[in-house]
Design an enzyme around this catalytic site. Structure first.
Site, mmCIF file in Angstrom:
data_model
loop_
_atom_site.group_PDB
_atom_site.id
_atom_site.type_symbol
_atom_site.label_atom_id
_atom_site.label_comp_id
_atom_site.label_asym_id
_atom_site.label_seq_id
_atom_site.Cartn_x
_atom_site.Cartn_y
_atom_site.Cartn_z
ATOM 1 N N SER A 262 -13.757 -9.462 -3.994
ATOM 2 C CA SER A 262 -13.532 -8.081 -4.413
ATOM 3 C C SER A 262 -12.609 -7.308 -3.487
ATOM 4 C CB SER A 262 -14.874 -7.340 -4.521
ATOM 5 O OG SER A 262 -15.558 -7.348 -3.277
ATOM 6 N N THR B 108 -16.882 -13.145 -7.934
ATOM 7 C CA THR B 108 -17.630 -11.895 -7.812
ATOM 8 C C THR B 108 -18.211 -11.533 -9.167
ATOM 9 O OG1 THR B 108 -15.653 -10.588 -8.330
ATOM 10 C CG2 THR B 108 -16.096 -11.040 -6.004
ATOM 11 N N ASP C 149 -30.192 2.416 -18.629
ATOM 12 C CA ASP C 149 -28.916 1.777 -18.939
ATOM 13 C C ASP C 149 -28.605 2.053 -20.402
ATOM 14 O OD1 ASP C 149 -26.764 0.021 -19.565
ATOM 15 O OD2 ASP C 149 -27.337 -1.278 -17.886
ATOM 16 N N ARG D 13 -21.445 -0.469 -6.092
ATOM 17 C CA ARG D 13 -20.089 -0.089 -5.708
ATOM 18 C C ARG D 13 -20.158 1.231 -4.960
ATOM 19 N NH1 ARG D 13 -18.963 -4.590 -6.164
ATOM 20 N NH2 ARG D 13 -17.427 -5.606 -7.521
ATOM 21 N N ASP E 289 -25.308 -0.746 1.239
ATOM 22 C CA ASP E 289 -24.578 -1.990 1.510
ATOM 23 C C ASP E 289 -23.110 -1.829 1.135
ATOM 24 O OD1 ASP E 289 -24.527 -4.889 2.191
ATOM 25 O OD2 ASP E 289 -23.988 -5.105 0.067
ATOM 26 N N GLU F 253 -15.052 2.322 1.963
ATOM 27 C CA GLU F 253 -15.081 1.019 2.618
ATOM 28 C C GLU F 253 -13.682 0.391 2.669
ATOM 29 O OE1 GLU F 253 -16.917 -3.214 1.199
ATOM 30 O OE2 GLU F 253 -18.209 -1.475 0.920
ATOM 31 N N HIS G 133 -21.700 -4.870 3.183
ATOM 32 C CA HIS G 133 -21.363 -5.397 1.861
ATOM 33 C C HIS G 133 -21.737 -6.875 1.763
ATOM 34 C CE1 HIS G 133 -18.415 -4.729 -1.730
ATOM 35 N NE2 HIS G 133 -19.438 -5.500 -2.076
ATOM 36 N N GLY H 63 -25.200 -9.599 -1.607
ATOM 37 C CA GLY H 63 -25.135 -10.814 -2.414
ATOM 38 C C GLY H 63 -24.790 -12.067 -1.640
ATOM 39 N N TYR H 64 -24.805 -11.980 -0.319
ATOM 40 C CA TYR H 64 -24.338 -13.093 0.507
ATOM 41 C C TYR H 64 -25.433 -14.108 0.808
ATOM 42 C CZ TYR H 64 -19.602 -11.570 1.701
ATOM 43 O OH TYR H 64 -18.268 -11.247 1.666
#
Length: 355
Positions: free
Chosen positions: A45, A66, A146, A206, A229, A234, A251, A254-255
């Site tokens: 990203s 991503t 949502d 985001r 995060d 950023e 960030h 998701g790592y």
């Protein structure tokens, strides 16, 4: 065949080295010159893929490992007949586990008294649904908002109702600025005014979904617990903001090793389909064994005993704060944190039954 790939992608050589020559590059500073002679581009990203980067290039395929696509100018790619693919859902489990870890760090009593918290999830895509499943399994009440999703397993409410009822809110929306439901600055001064003073806010989606200056003003007034995060500007992150939030990480929600591997697997499969190669590799063969913390115990006991061993979120927070120089996080240090990040393992690899 030549592939230019972000140096931080996982298992790139395993998936692609026998297909093409690979140039590993720094994704944030990628230039058109580095793409000369390349047939395919693999990114994350941090790389803006658009006409400025790809005009006059011979790129026929762009893969982004991503879940999001806001860094890809998909209209341009389609107009240029460049095939593109992303990896939707690849790290959904990792992000969901990150959020639960953050909640347990801030509210350890949740494992013994889960009914004391209502978790509001904004965005019920891959990540939001995974998070709802984990939270419900732990006994939390979950409400979700949502406008594009109807999930019978989640109590769905209006946005205003979620803001008013939730004790913790986790954001999982893409970044959009147009349409009926834009998410840019979705959380702003008006939004914060509707929250209870002690409502936890977690953003691992985001950065610009949260208006930074409005958040700073809210934190000065409420001192609420906030976990970030991602950040609006950023990698430029101010010490002022970090001093006000409880947990800040670079960030990396998701790592996980599994998430990163799945992301590369998904763009490998799209690449093979585009160029008519056989799909012959699976990321699972590359994963080393790890401690089986969950075997023989229920989730609550396992998390009580081993949460820090599974993922020490406070260490990530400390490492990011150590990058502050002259009032802001140093960009090179921020990128180095992400490049050298020791990928954590997902709960399933530790023996958790996630069905």
């Amino acid at each position: 065949m030549k592939i230019v790939a972000d140096e931080n992608l996982a298992f790139t050589d395993y998936f692609f080295a026998d297909i093409a020559k690979i140039d590993h590059v720094a994704g944030r500073t990628l230039t058109p010159l580095q793409l000369q002679g390349a047939d395919a581009l693999l990114v994350r990203s941090v790389t803006q893929v658009n006409a400025a980067l790809l005009d006059q290039q011979a790129i026929g395929f762009v893969g982004s490992a991503t879940i999001g696509t806001d860094h890809l100018d998909t209209q341009y790619l389609n107009e240029q007949h460049i095939t593109w693919a992303n990896a939707a859902g690849c790290n959904a489990q990792a992000v969901a586990e990150y959020v639960i870890t953050a909640l347990l760090y801030l509210r350890p009593h949740l494992l013994s008294n889960p009914s004391s918290l209502t978790l509001g999830i904004v965005g019920l895509g891959n990540v939001g649904q995974r998070l709802a499943h984990l939270a419900q399994h732990l006994g939390l009440r979950v409400i979700g908002y949502d406008p594009f999703v109807d999930d019978q397993h989640i109590e769905q409410v209006s946005f205003d109702q979620l803001l008013q009822e939730a004790n913790a809110i986790s954001i999982h929306v893409p970044l959009t600025q147009h349409g009926l439901y834009p998410t840019f600055h979705l959380f702003n001064a008006t939004t914060f005014a509707q929250l209870k003073q002690d409502t936890i806010l977690i953003n691992s989606a985001r950065g610009p979904v949260v208006a930074e200056q409005d958040l700073i003003a809210d934190l000065k007034q409420t001192q609420r617990d906030v976990v970030l995060d991602v950040f609006e500007h950023e990698p430029k992150i101010s010490k002022q903001l970090l001093d006000l939030v409880r947990i800040a990480t670079p960030h990396i929600a998701g790592y996980s090793l599994e998430g990163k591997a799945k992301g590369t697997q998904m763009i490998y499969e799209a690449f093979c389909q585009h160029y008519h190669f056989a799909i012959e590799k699976q990321y699972q063969t590359q994963l080393p064994p790890c401690d089986r913390f969950f075997e023989g115990q229920d989730w609550h006991n396992s998390l009580m005993q081993h949460i820090n061993a599974i993922y020490d979120i406070q260490a990530d927070d400390s490492n990011l704060r150590a990058c502050i120089h002259d009032g802001v996080v140093n960009q090179a240090a921020f990128d180095q944190l992400r490049k050298t990040y020791p990928l954590r393992r997902e709960w399933a690899s530790h023996g958790a039954d996630l069905l």
